[in-house]
Design an enzyme around this catalytic site. Structure first.
Site: not given
Length: 218
Positions: A126, A144
């Site tokens: 991420k 996310d």
């Protein structure tokens, strides 16, 4: 959501999010496109509310806004600047360690390759993808929990983890949306398509969404 409806969904979302505040890391990125600031802000943002992240980033960058300056701070001073972000003690050590590595191995420059970024302690897919997209403007898909939840809730992908979602989106999401998908879905997820009891009755994407696993909504 059918595959061919993604264009319509992105168009609607792009207009809808104008009414809401952008994620803290995005705001940092727009203030100068500095990969180091994006990297540090993203680390601070993990398990932390946006306003806390924004305030902590501002305090820390007022002290040190580059790896070269950061290595002259000690852990307690970084801790004091970023408190009360989640796991602030661990993050202070990570930020200092990453800054030292950048200075020693990369002449103070943040690498612009995914696999290289993943070598740094505390940097997952991420964070690495967010640095690539927001810091360098390079193709990447930052997934996310919001991106994972919403793309599955739409029925656009069927995955069990954020990492699986990233690779599924790489296969089917048009490349023109790779960089912007995180900003759109994080903002949308914080304000409309919330984890529990999403605001389906007022959602601009109601007619496109399969509402997978939604048992209660407003």
């Amino acid at each position: 959501m059918r595959d061919d409806q993604i264009h319509q969904a992105i168009t609607i979302l792009t207009e809808a999010v104008k009414a809401w505040v952008s994620p803290a890391v995005t705001i940092v990125a727009t203030q100068g496109k500095d990969p180091f600031k994006v990297l540090v802000s993203c680390i601070l943002s993990l398990r932390t509310r946006d306003q806390v992240t924004a305030d902590a980033s501002a305090r820390l960058f007022a002290l040190a806004d580059s790896p070269e300056k950061m290595i002259h701070l000690d852990v307690p001073r970084i801790e004091a600047a970023i408190y009360p972000v989640g796991f602030y003690r661990v993050k202070a050590e990570q930020i200092l360690e990453i800054s030292r590595s950048l200075c020693e191995l990369y002449r103070g420059a943040v690498p612009d390759e995914l696999e290289t970024l993943l070598k740094f302690k505390g940097v997952g897919r991420k964070t690495a993808n967010l640095v690539l997209t927001l810091g360098f403007g390079k193709p990447g898909i930052c997934v996310d929990i919001h991106v994972h939840r919403i793309s599955n809730r739409w029925g656009y992908v069927k995955t069990r983890t954020p990492e699986q979602t990233e690779f599924a989106l790489r296969e089917k999401l048009p490349a023109e949306y790779w960089i912007i998908i995180n900003d759109l879905l994080v903002t949308f997820g914080q304000n409309q398509c919330t984890p529990l009891s999403p605001r389906c009755s007022t959602c601009p994407l109601y007619d496109l969404c399969d509402r997978v696993s939604v048992t209660k909504s407003r």
